[in-house]
Design an enzyme around this catalytic site. Sequence first.
Site, PDB file in Angstrom:
ATOM      1  N   ASN A   9       3.658  -1.749   2.584  1.00  0.00           N
ATOM      2  CA  ASN A   9       4.966  -1.080   2.280  1.00  0.00           C
ATOM      3  C   ASN A   9       4.247   0.331   2.127  1.00  0.00           C
ATOM      4  OD1 ASN A   9       7.172   0.226   1.593  1.00  0.00           O
ATOM      5  ND2 ASN A   9       7.413  -0.557  -0.379  1.00  0.00           N
ATOM      6  N   TRP A  10       4.507   1.462   3.032  1.00  0.00           N
ATOM      7  CA  TRP A  10       3.925   2.541   3.065  1.00  0.00           C
ATOM      8  C   TRP A  10       4.776   3.489   2.225  1.00  0.00           C
ATOM      9  CZ3 TRP A  10       1.721   3.314   8.775  1.00  0.00           C
ATOM     10  CH2 TRP A  10       1.033   2.292   9.182  1.00  0.00           C
ATOM     11  N   LYS A  11       5.836   3.010   1.762  1.00  0.00           N
ATOM     12  CA  LYS A  11       6.999   3.865   1.050  1.00  0.00           C
ATOM     13  C   LYS A  11       7.069   5.332   1.683  1.00  0.00           C
ATOM     14  CE  LYS A  11       5.695   1.312  -3.180  1.00  0.00           C
ATOM     15  NZ  LYS A  11       5.602   1.451  -4.437  1.00  0.00           N
ATOM     16  N   HIS A  95      14.250  -3.466  -2.680  1.00  0.00           N
ATOM     17  CA  HIS A  95      13.088  -2.969  -3.410  1.00  0.00           C
ATOM     18  C   HIS A  95      13.499  -2.373  -4.850  1.00  0.00           C
ATOM     19  CE1 HIS A  95       9.296  -1.010  -4.381  1.00  0.00           C
ATOM     20  NE2 HIS A  95       8.735  -1.588  -3.672  1.00  0.00           N
ATOM     21  N   GLU A  97      12.495   0.162  -6.251  1.00  0.00           N
ATOM     22  CA  GLU A  97      12.823   1.604  -6.188  1.00  0.00           C
ATOM     23  C   GLU A  97      14.035   1.776  -5.650  1.00  0.00           C
ATOM     24  OE1 GLU A  97       9.040   2.489  -4.100  1.00  0.00           O
ATOM     25  OE2 GLU A  97       7.808   1.923  -5.747  1.00  0.00           O
ATOM     26  N   GLU A 167       8.301  -9.076  -7.419  1.00  0.00           N
ATOM     27  CA  GLU A 167       7.608  -8.079  -7.618  1.00  0.00           C
ATOM     28  C   GLU A 167       8.247  -7.492  -9.276  1.00  0.00           C
ATOM     29  OE1 GLU A 167       6.166  -5.628  -3.973  1.00  0.00           O
ATOM     30  OE2 GLU A 167       8.274  -4.888  -4.667  1.00  0.00           O
ATOM     31  N   GLY A 173       2.797   0.017  -8.877  1.00  0.00           N
ATOM     32  CA  GLY A 173       2.535   1.356  -9.013  1.00  0.00           C
ATOM     33  C   GLY A 173       1.579   1.632 -10.159  1.00  0.00           C
ATOM     34  N   SER A 213       0.691  -3.980  -7.843  1.00  0.00           N
ATOM     35  CA  SER A 213      -0.671  -3.359  -7.899  1.00  0.00           C
ATOM     36  C   SER A 213      -1.682  -4.390  -7.415  1.00  0.00           C
ATOM     37  CB  SER A 213      -1.042  -3.029  -9.552  1.00  0.00           C
ATOM     38  OG  SER A 213      -0.460  -2.060  -9.794  1.00  0.00           O
ATOM     39  N   GLY A 234       1.738  -1.901  -1.890  1.00  0.00           N
ATOM     40  CA  GLY A 234       2.067  -0.544  -1.888  1.00  0.00           C
ATOM     41  C   GLY A 234       1.342   0.199  -1.629  1.00  0.00           C
ATOM     42  N   GLY A 235       0.426   0.776  -2.692  1.00  0.00           N
ATOM     43  CA  GLY A 235      -0.576   1.813  -2.552  1.00  0.00           C
ATOM     44  C   GLY A 235      -1.653   1.320  -1.871  1.00  0.00           C
TER      45      GLY A 235
HETATM   46  C1  PEP Z   1       5.516  -2.194  -3.524  1.00  0.00           C
HETATM   47  O1  PEP Z   1       5.813  -0.874  -3.429  1.00  0.00           O
HETATM   48  O2  PEP Z   1       6.151  -3.127  -3.182  1.00  0.00           O
HETATM   49  C2  PEP Z   1       4.365  -2.457  -4.771  1.00  0.00           C
HETATM   50  C3  PEP Z   1       4.139  -3.550  -4.803  1.00  0.00           C
HETATM   51  O3  PEP Z   1       3.612  -1.098  -4.803  1.00  0.00           O
HETATM   52  P1  PEP Z   1       2.049  -1.220  -5.545  1.00  0.00           P
HETATM   53  O4  PEP Z   1       1.029  -2.215  -4.612  1.00  0.00           O
HETATM   54  O5  PEP Z   1       1.926  -0.057  -5.366  1.00  0.00           O
HETATM   55  O6  PEP Z   1       2.328  -1.652  -6.967  1.00  0.00           O
END
Ligand code: PEP
Length: 255
Positions: A9-11, A95, A97, A167, A173, A213, A234-235
């Site tokens: 997920n590049w957000k 999600h 967010e 999640e 993040g 993470s 994500g990151g």
């Molecule tokens: C996500 O955005 O779904 C996520 C898990 O982000 P991160 O890996 O950065 O914690």
Amino acid sequence: MRKPIIAGNWKMNGIIAEAEQLSRQVAEQTATYNEVEVVVIPVFTALTKVYDVIKDTHVRLGAQDLFWEEKGAYTGEVSPSMLRDVGCEYVVVGHSERRQYFHETDEDVNKKVKAALSYGLKPIMCIGETLEQREAGLTEQVVIGQLQAGLRDVSTEEVEKIVVAYEPVWAIGTGRTASAEEANRVIGLIRNTVKKLYSEAVGEAIRIQYGGSVKDSNADEIMQQPEIDGCLVGGASLDATAFTAIVAAGAKSVC
Ligand code: PEP
């Protein structure tokens, strides 16, 4: 046997040129991991270009959100058929967010899940508890509540197309990860709930990811857990080398 699914997920990151480069690197570097389904999830504006890059590769395309209506006066929204039109196979729904910053409710998530399914998109439905909820001992109640609400009126035929992403909000993040055992325990609980709601076979077939993470350094331990079928990243998905290492952990888990 459930096929592992590693999704990046590049957000809200990447102009088209950056997304093009990253998707090319991901397609090249993950090319030998046929045992894993690899999904990239760029911003809306880069979907068409990324699809051009990956369409003849093993990498699948996902979007980060959708709206449940087909078309009309919904400024700023994107419909399921529009996502199909640009080559999406997956779409992230609910999600944390979106729930946190855009006030999406369980009811909205359920509408989006059903809209996605009715247009042949596979939802990656995110559920997870906040830190306050965890500390108040509400993890199970929250996660199962979100699961049941998200799956409301989803038929047995359709539900296996859904990927559930567990999640924990406090792990997204933040650099804090749920321990692999704890993630496995909650995901086992989610699977058992799907078995109760549908059937033993459906619960065994549905794929459930962990997200929060995930990095190249912890992916192995996470992917070795028996209930965990993949990661929503994500990151670390913004770095093709780190993302490929997570895909490799997925491949190792089925060896
Ligand atoms: C996500 O955005 O779904 C996520 C898990 O982000 P991160 O890996 O950065 O914690």
